[in-house]
Scaffold this motif. Structure first.
Motif, mmCIF file in Angstrom:
data_model
loop_
_atom_site.group_PDB
_atom_site.id
_atom_site.type_symbol
_atom_site.label_atom_id
_atom_site.label_comp_id
_atom_site.label_asym_id
_atom_site.label_seq_id
_atom_site.Cartn_x
_atom_site.Cartn_y
_atom_site.Cartn_z
ATOM 1 N N THR A 134 0.834 -1.199 0.000
ATOM 2 C CA THR A 134 0.000 0.000 0.000
ATOM 3 C C THR A 134 0.871 1.252 0.000
ATOM 4 O O THR A 134 1.842 1.340 0.748
ATOM 5 N N THR A 135 0.496 2.223 -0.855
ATOM 6 C CA THR A 135 1.162 3.524 -0.899
ATOM 7 C C THR A 135 0.161 4.591 -0.489
ATOM 8 O O THR A 135 -0.943 4.632 -1.045
ATOM 9 N N ASP A 136 0.529 5.427 0.467
ATOM 10 C CA ASP A 136 -0.328 6.547 0.880
ATOM 11 C C ASP A 136 -0.280 7.601 -0.216
ATOM 12 O O ASP A 136 0.765 8.151 -0.528
ATOM 13 N N MET A 137 -1.427 7.902 -0.833
ATOM 14 C CA MET A 137 -1.499 8.817 -1.967
ATOM 15 C C MET A 137 -1.849 10.242 -1.552
ATOM 16 O O MET A 137 -2.068 11.100 -2.408
ATOM 17 N N THR A 138 -1.910 10.525 -0.259
ATOM 18 C CA THR A 138 -2.230 11.874 0.205
ATOM 19 C C THR A 138 -1.170 12.841 -0.295
ATOM 20 O O THR A 138 0.025 12.637 -0.077
ATOM 21 N N ALA A 139 -1.617 13.880 -1.013
ATOM 22 C CA ALA A 139 -0.672 14.834 -1.592
ATOM 23 C C ALA A 139 -1.341 16.184 -1.802
ATOM 24 O O ALA A 139 -2.543 16.255 -2.056
ATOM 25 N N PHE A 140 -0.536 17.233 -1.706
ATOM 26 C CA PHE A 140 -0.958 18.576 -2.070
ATOM 27 C C PHE A 140 -0.307 18.875 -3.410
ATOM 28 O O PHE A 140 0.891 18.658 -3.592
ATOM 29 N N ILE A 141 -1.086 19.367 -4.371
ATOM 30 C CA ILE A 141 -0.612 19.560 -5.737
ATOM 31 C C ILE A 141 -0.875 21.003 -6.170
ATOM 32 O O ILE A 141 -1.967 21.526 -5.967
ATOM 33 N N LEU A 142 0.129 21.639 -6.759
ATOM 34 C CA LEU A 142 -0.011 22.953 -7.380
ATOM 35 C C LEU A 142 0.303 22.810 -8.858
ATOM 36 O O LEU A 142 1.204 22.053 -9.226
ATOM 37 N N GLY A 143 -0.444 23.520 -9.699
ATOM 38 C CA GLY A 143 -0.192 23.403 -11.122
ATOM 39 C C GLY A 143 -0.906 24.472 -11.923
ATOM 40 O O GLY A 143 -1.401 25.462 -11.382
#
Length: 191
Positions: A134-143
């Motif tokens: 399992t990979t924790d996919m919690t992320a903050f993304i700017l674009g």
């Protein structure tokens, strides 16, 4: 990491909300776009058909040339990743953007947008030892992104868009990549 993502999202929401209220109050409370409508709801039907991922949005026009948009992603398959060989994305996302429209073509216009997105959930895949990794996919993304919107009729709009973002999660960057692409075709209803 989760506390800083929550704090950044809260700050972004407060800034955007304050800006939108300032624009609405300075314009006398009415913010119609071309055609006299102030709101639009839309669905990215490309990802819905291709991946079974629901990407729905609400856009509030602040003037003829800019709007604020909020999107929700259910079963978010960022970067057009497939679920095959036992891989499962259990991820959802929320995104806010400010759309800036250019041109005065009667049937459609280009737009550019900066975005901020928060994703939460997990990615599961078969491990080497037969278990589930399992990979924790919690992320903050700017674009940022670009698109084109055709105004098909009085109430309907349609158009392609593409965006690129940078996630700020070591777990996601180590397993996938720090750069994320998104795109599709929105079909919207204005009211």
């Amino acid at each position: 990491m989760k506390k800083s993502i929550f704090t950044l999202t809260l700050i972004l929401a407060l800034v955007v909300s304050g800006y939108a209220q300032e624009v609405i109050s300075s314009s006398g409370g009415s913010t119609p776009n071309r055609g006299g409508f102030s709101n639009e709801i839309h669905v990215n039907f490309m990802t819905l058909i291709w991946f079974g991922s629901l990407e729905a949005g609400y856009e509030r026009y602040l003037s003829d040339d800019h709007s604020i948009e909020f999107k929700g992603f259910i079963n978010d398959r960022f970067g057009f990743n497939n679920e095959n060989s036992g891989k499962k994305y259990k991820t959802n996302s929320l995104q806010a953007s400010m759309n800036f429209y250019f041109g005065d073509n009667g049937s459609g216009r280009f737009f550019l947008f900066p975005l901020a997105k928060i994703r939460f959930g997990d990615f599961e895949e078969p491990g080497d030892g037969g278990g589930i990794q399992t990979t924790d996919m919690t992320a903050f993304i700017l674009g940022a992104g670009v698109g084109y919107k055709w105004e098909l009729s009085k109430n309907f709009a349609f158009g392609p868009f593409a965006s690129i973002g940078r996630n700020f999660s070591d777990d996601v960057s180590n397993r996938f990549t720090g750069i994320e692409l998104n795109g599709g075709f929105n079909l919207g209803y204005r009211f």
